[in-house]
Design a protein around this motif. Structure first.
Motif, short mmCIF file in Angstrom:
data_model
loop_
_atom_site.label_atom_id
_atom_site.label_comp_id
_atom_site.label_asym_id
_atom_site.label_seq_id
_atom_site.Cartn_x
_atom_site.Cartn_y
_atom_site.Cartn_z
N ALA A 18 0.80 -1.23 0.00
CA ALA A 18 0.00 0.00 0.00
C ALA A 18 0.83 1.28 0.00
O ALA A 18 0.30 2.37 0.19
CB ALA A 18 -1.01 0.02 1.16
N CYS A 19 2.15 1.20 -0.23
CA CYS A 19 2.97 2.41 -0.32
C CYS A 19 3.11 2.81 -1.79
O CYS A 19 3.36 1.96 -2.64
CB CYS A 19 4.35 2.19 0.29
N HIS A 20 2.98 4.10 -2.05
CA HIS A 20 3.07 4.59 -3.43
C HIS A 20 4.28 5.50 -3.62
O HIS A 20 4.30 6.33 -4.52
CB HIS A 20 1.77 5.32 -3.80
N CYS A 21 5.30 5.38 -2.78
CA CYS A 21 6.48 6.23 -2.91
C CYS A 21 7.25 5.86 -4.18
O CYS A 21 6.98 4.84 -4.82
CB CYS A 21 7.37 6.12 -1.66
N GLU A 22 8.24 6.70 -4.53
CA GLU A 22 8.94 6.46 -5.80
C GLU A 22 9.73 5.15 -5.79
O GLU A 22 9.92 4.54 -6.84
CB GLU A 22 9.86 7.64 -6.15
N VAL A 23 10.16 4.71 -4.61
CA VAL A 23 10.90 3.44 -4.54
C VAL A 23 9.93 2.26 -4.71
O VAL A 23 10.18 1.34 -5.49
CB VAL A 23 11.67 3.33 -3.20
N CYS A 24 8.83 2.33 -3.99
CA CYS A 24 7.87 1.20 -4.03
C CYS A 24 7.18 1.08 -5.39
O CYS A 24 6.67 0.01 -5.71
CB CYS A 24 6.86 1.34 -2.90
N THR A 25 7.17 2.15 -6.18
CA THR A 25 6.55 2.08 -7.51
C THR A 25 7.60 2.03 -8.62
O THR A 25 7.26 2.05 -9.80
CB THR A 25 5.63 3.30 -7.75
N SER A 227 15.46 -0.41 3.56
CA SER A 227 14.03 -0.06 3.50
C SER A 227 13.79 0.89 2.33
O SER A 227 14.73 1.42 1.73
CB SER A 227 13.57 0.59 4.80
N HIS A 228 12.53 1.16 2.06
CA HIS A 228 12.19 2.10 0.98
C HIS A 228 12.66 3.53 1.29
O HIS A 228 12.78 4.34 0.38
CB HIS A 228 10.69 2.05 0.63
N HIS A 229 12.94 3.81 2.55
CA HIS A 229 13.42 5.16 2.90
C HIS A 229 14.87 5.39 2.45
O HIS A 229 15.37 6.50 2.56
CB HIS A 229 13.35 5.38 4.42
ZN ZN Z 1 7.47 3.07 -0.28
#
Ligand code: ZN
Ligand code: ZN
Ligand code: ZN
Length: 255
Positions: A18-25, A227-229
């Protein structure tokens, strides 16, 4: 010998649900990270798995790996052990228990998490594990010498492992000077790094691993448990010092 990263992600994996950040997408395969695990292939072709998290099944399938001769656990958190049940196809095919090496506390946790794998009379289809308790001194698995490195994961003492001139450390937030002695001037130091900034109680962040890199002087350092961060793989790697790299799933190191 060879070490392959089967996973390089932190406990939630990347992408995060459910994360839509630039890394997760991101469409870059290097931005997709299974939970952290590594597969060591020894000179005699034996396969030693370091940690067995929730992505173990897909890690084996995607890498077309078909054999595990022993499992080495760093600690008992679910992202490092909960895939052990999926050893069953190998246990049934080989008609042999899975050999698991870990410290006593971790072994006790494995027994309480998977009691059916230790039952005298097993439910049909249950896995079966043999636990080997290790201490903080060198031991051997299938002819390969392994030295534990005790590190702190918040307040929990856990093990990293050194094999030849490579060390694999995950989930550390502190290493004593005594244990650091075992890590000086290695060819390869693999260490966890969860994100770039904002101190984390249980995991190193980037400025801390850069300090370690300067102090311990490995020829090459690889970061894992990411992590995505941390940001996009390709962008972040360009910001790192020379000879420091982000691991990614499928990366192999010859050592
Ligand atoms: Zn993310
Ligand atoms: Zn972890
Ligand atoms: Zn952990």
């Amino acid at each position: 010998m060879k070490l392959k990263f089967l996973g390089s992600g932190t406990s939630q994996g990347v992408p995060v649900i459910a994360c839509h950040c630039e890394v997760c997408t991101s469409l870059n395969p290097k931005d997709r990270r299974f939970r952290s695990s590594a597969l060591v292939t020894t000179d005699s072709g034996k396969k030693i798995l370091i940690d067995c998290g929730p992505d173990f099944r897909m890690q084996m399938l995607e890498n077309r790996e078909e054999q595990i001769d022993a499992v080495l656990l760093t600690h008992e958190h679910n992202d490092h052990v909960i895939g052990l049940d999926d050893m069953r196809p190998l246990i049934f095919r080989n008609k042999k228990n899975i050999e698991i090496y870990c410290m006593k506390r971790v072994g006790d946790e494995i027994k309480s998490r998977f009691p059916y794998a230790f039952a005298d009379v097993k439910y049909p289809g249950a896995p079966s594990f043999d636990l080997h308790e290790i201490q903080n001194r060198s031991f051997e698995i299938l002819g390969t010498d392994i030295s534990p490195i005790e590190v702190l994961h918040h307040r929990l003492p856990i093990f990293g492992y050194k094999i030849k001139d490579l060390a694999y450390i995950t989930d550390a937030s502190f290493i004593t000077n005594e244990e650091k002695e075992k890590l000086k001037n290695l060819d390869f130091l693999i260490v966890n790094c969860i994100r770039k900034e904002d101190i984390h109680p249980a995991h190193f962040i980037l400025p801390q691993v850069i300090d370690l890199f300067e102090e311990l002087k490995p020829k090459k350092m690889y970061l894992t448990h990411i992590s995505h961060h941390m940001g996009l793989h390709d962008d972040t790697e360009m910001e790192l010092p020379d000879n420091m790299f982000l691991a990614y799933d499928g990366l192999e190191i010859d050592f």
